[in-house]
Design an enzyme around this catalytic site. Sequence first.
Site, PDB file in Angstrom:
ATOM      1  N   ARG A   1      14.237 -22.340  -5.639  1.00  0.00           N
ATOM      2  CA  ARG A   1      14.488 -21.586  -4.402  1.00  0.00           C
ATOM      3  C   ARG A   1      13.179 -21.188  -3.731  1.00  0.00           C
ATOM      4  NH1 ARG A   1      13.176 -16.748  -2.035  1.00  0.00           N
ATOM      5  NH2 ARG A   1      13.362 -15.741  -4.071  1.00  0.00           N
ATOM      6  N   ASP A   2      12.447 -20.286  -4.321  1.00  0.00           N
ATOM      7  CA  ASP A   2      11.213 -19.777  -3.724  1.00  0.00           C
ATOM      8  C   ASP A   2      10.134 -20.856  -3.673  1.00  0.00           C
ATOM      9  OD1 ASP A   2       9.461 -17.992  -2.602  1.00  0.00           O
ATOM     10  OD2 ASP A   2       9.077 -16.871  -4.432  1.00  0.00           O
TER      11      ASP A   2
ATOM     12  N   HIS B   1       7.098  -9.948  -9.706  1.00  0.00           N
ATOM     13  CA  HIS B   1       7.014 -11.216  -8.991  1.00  0.00           C
ATOM     14  C   HIS B   1       5.654 -11.246  -8.285  1.00  0.00           C
ATOM     15  CE1 HIS B   1       9.184 -14.459  -6.533  1.00  0.00           C
ATOM     16  NE2 HIS B   1       7.997 -14.364  -5.965  1.00  0.00           N
TER      17      HIS B   1
ATOM     18  N   HIS C   1       2.222 -13.121  -6.617  1.00  0.00           N
ATOM     19  CA  HIS C   1       1.605 -14.278  -5.984  1.00  0.00           C
ATOM     20  C   HIS C   1       0.110 -14.258  -6.319  1.00  0.00           C
ATOM     21  CE1 HIS C   1       4.850 -15.242  -2.732  1.00  0.00           C
ATOM     22  NE2 HIS C   1       5.365 -15.040  -3.918  1.00  0.00           N
TER      23      HIS C   1
ATOM     24  N   CYS D   1       5.967 -17.167   0.597  1.00  0.00           N
ATOM     25  CA  CYS D   1       6.918 -16.562   1.524  1.00  0.00           C
ATOM     26  C   CYS D   1       6.756 -17.178   2.914  1.00  0.00           C
ATOM     27  CB  CYS D   1       6.700 -15.050   1.607  1.00  0.00           C
ATOM     28  SG  CYS D   1       7.809 -14.232   2.769  1.00  0.00           S
TER      29      CYS D   1
ATOM     30  N   ASN E   1       3.254 -18.894  -5.855  1.00  0.00           N
ATOM     31  CA  ASN E   1       3.732 -17.999  -6.903  1.00  0.00           C
ATOM     32  C   ASN E   1       2.923 -18.177  -8.181  1.00  0.00           C
ATOM     33  OD1 ASN E   1       6.334 -16.835  -5.781  1.00  0.00           O
ATOM     34  ND2 ASN E   1       6.698 -19.009  -5.463  1.00  0.00           N
TER      35      ASN E   1
END
Length: 301
Positions: A20-21, A209, A211, A242, A251
């Site tokens: 997904r991300d 989460h 980055h 993002c 990420n």
Amino acid sequence: MPFRIDGLPERVTVYEVGPRDGLQNEKAVIPVEVKAEFIDRLADAGHRVIEATSFVHPKWVPQLADSGELLATLKRRPGIRYPVLVPNERGLDRALESGVDEVAVFASATETFAAKNLNRSLETQFDMFEPVIARALEAGVKVRAYVSMVFGDPWEGPTPIEQVVRVGTRLLDLGCHELSLGDTIGVGTPGHATALVEAFGDPSRLAVHFHDTYGQALANTLAALRAGVTVVDASTGGIGGCPYAESATGNLATEDLVWMLRGLGIDTGLDLGKLVATSVWLAERLGRPSPSRVVQALSKG
């Protein structure tokens, strides 16, 4: 040989966000069968939580326009969770139609990002989330909450810790089973990470989460683990970021995280060799090498 450090957990759950991300920013459309194989490879590598896709409007994230088709194609393995992101009630409707049993909502810790990403204010974003969470819970579907920009955002600078706690606690109080604290632009540092986790009091429902914009993702993760967190979001090969924050880079790479945790004697249940092979396989399909340092090191030769 692992070398343990006192105060760290025995086991960490890696919440894989690559499908997904990781893929949401890809400009070239990736075939649904490639996405399905990617997810199945991650499951084969030992992942027990794989965020499969997002039911966001195709206009905003064209790469994930095939979310329903993907879930219909996917061979779901017993004992593995396949959560999906839902931005609103319409997204929830589509997710429920696809038979999901776990969803996630995406909130902001700052006014400006709430306006840019959600077209809401810091306060009115909850008008959107409350019915989504309530309806999901009524349907027997678990809800995770993301809170973005928890350390700072490009427009407002550092985010006050008490503001993050206020937003995050409200989401937990609405019934979310887990709260993922997102360093969307990667400006966090270990002391800040520790202070934020400790400000919540109870870390048992928190995830992190990070980055790696400034190379701090692993250091921040270690700080969060020392503060009691046991769930860490990561993306295979370090892909993603993002789409609504231009300064957000990749990420935290799952392989880099697993390498560190393995060296600390912390169990993840993941096969590093299979993860690296999956990243190499995916990189070939994306047409560029994996940004993960561990993938680069272990795939040479």
